[in-house]
Design an enzyme around this catalytic site. Structure first.
Site, PDB file in Angstrom:
ATOM      1  N   CYS A  26      26.328 -69.389 -31.609  1.00  0.00           N
ATOM      2  CA  CYS A  26      26.847 -69.936 -32.861  1.00  0.00           C
ATOM      3  C   CYS A  26      28.227 -69.374 -33.192  1.00  0.00           C
ATOM      4  O   CYS A  26      28.991 -69.985 -33.938  1.00  0.00           O
ATOM      5  CB  CYS A  26      25.879 -69.660 -34.007  1.00  0.00           C
ATOM      6  SG  CYS A  26      25.516 -67.915 -34.286  1.00  0.00           S
ATOM      7  N   HIS A  61      36.358 -57.364 -22.504  1.00  0.00           N
ATOM      8  CA  HIS A  61      35.925 -58.295 -23.541  1.00  0.00           C
ATOM      9  C   HIS A  61      34.417 -58.529 -23.467  1.00  0.00           C
ATOM     10  O   HIS A  61      33.716 -58.454 -24.492  1.00  0.00           O
ATOM     11  CB  HIS A  61      36.668 -59.628 -23.404  1.00  0.00           C
ATOM     12  CG  HIS A  61      36.197 -60.676 -24.361  1.00  0.00           C
ATOM     13  ND1 HIS A  61      36.592 -60.718 -25.684  1.00  0.00           N
ATOM     14  CD2 HIS A  61      35.329 -61.712 -24.201  1.00  0.00           C
ATOM     15  CE1 HIS A  61      36.001 -61.731 -26.288  1.00  0.00           C
ATOM     16  NE2 HIS A  61      35.236 -62.347 -25.413  1.00  0.00           N
TER      17      HIS A  61
END
Length: 303
Positions: free
Chosen positions: A44, A93
């Site tokens: 999401c 990351h």
């Protein structure tokens, strides 16, 4: 990729790759001669494509071209939202992601399982390769290690718990309130559990599969309603929290406007934690109706 920091939900939902779209995305990407391995991570909060290539420039063009075609955004517009780390920056990351550092909710508890599922989907599609296997296995290890050795997930916050906190902040005590949860997946179950912990004693569950709604409702001593009867219940509830896997609005003006207007401005909160969104934003123009999407949860997170 792009995430909640670089793109609003109305952009992210255009790049949400899930369900049958995931299979076709892998098929398209793996047909590109400039890509050797691919893993798609879509939640999401983010959509990210990790890929291996022997030519970074051409590989990057391949990924950007795919995202442009999938989303329908023109090149210059999409560039405003994308980040494009390569090599070691990509490794750092992903480690930050699995450690819960790159989320709306610091220490997000569900991300490890989401990364595992994304990695497994890539393997099932025959898309991952040796480099990506090493990267994702190590990233999952790092995420677990961070949680073992630090207190980053001490408070176990999640999007579900924050959605409930938002409702509590707006309405005050939730005891005696009636809530309808739309969707019967893991996120919906977590949300219902937090609602019960906050004093809600009446839960209604609606889902496209009535059997799933029934099973979930029984687990919480709640009530299940069929999906096509969901709009009728809107006159009875104080809060709606929606999280389905639909790729379109399920609570819309054409099916829900009249029952919401029939409340005669009695307050109702509609909290949409799905991406793509479940609730048509224009419904907030009805007196007494307050619509919040996943990006609106950021203020609660900061608090």
């Amino acid at each position: 990729g792009l995430n909640h920091k670089t793109a609003p939900v109305e952009v992210r939902e255009k790049l949400s790759i899930c369900g049958s779209d995931l299979d076709s995305a892998y098929q398209v990407l793996m047909e590109n001669e400039n890509l050797e391995g691919v893993v798609i991570l879509a939640t999401c909060n983010r959509t990210e494509i990790y890929a291996t290539t022997r030519d970074v420039s051409e590989g990057s063009k391949a990924l950007e071209g795919f995202l442009e075609k999938y989303s329908g955004f023109e090149h210059d517009i999409l560039q405003k939202y994308l980040y494009k780390p390569s090599c070691y920056d990509t490794i750092r990351h992903l480690f930050n992601v699995t450690s819960g550092l790159d989320f709306m909710v610091l220490g997000e508890a569900q991300i490890i399982s989401q990364v595992k599922e994304a990695y497994q989907s890539a393997i099932n599609a025959g898309a991952s390769d040796g480099v990506l296997n090493s990267l994702f296995q190590k990233a999952i290890y790092v995420g677990k290690k961070v949680r073992t050795e630090t207190t980053i997930d001490k408070h176990s916050l999640s999007v579900s718990s924050i959605a409930v906190e938002l409702a509590r902040q707006i309405l005050g005590e939730l005891k005696g309130r009636t809530v309808m949860v739309v969707g019967a997946g893991e996120m919906s179950e977590l949300t219902t559990r937090y609602l019960m912990l906050n004093g809600v004693n009446s839960v209604i569950v609606s889902n496209r599969s009535y059997e799933k709604a029934l099973r979930m409702a029984e687990g919480f001593n709640g009530k299940a309603v069929r999906f096509d009867q969901m709009a009728d219940v809107l006159q009875q509830v104080d809060i709606v929290i929606s999280c389905t896997a639909a790729n379109h609005y399920v609570i819309r003006q054409d099916n829900c406007r009249k029952p919401l207007e029939a409340r005669n401005a009695k307050e109702i909160i509609l909290i949409d934690i799905a991406v793509p969104r479940d609730i048509e934003p224009e419904l907030q123009n009805i007196p007494g109706v307050f619509v919040y999407d996943i990006d609106d949860l950021q203020n609660v997170v900061e608090t």
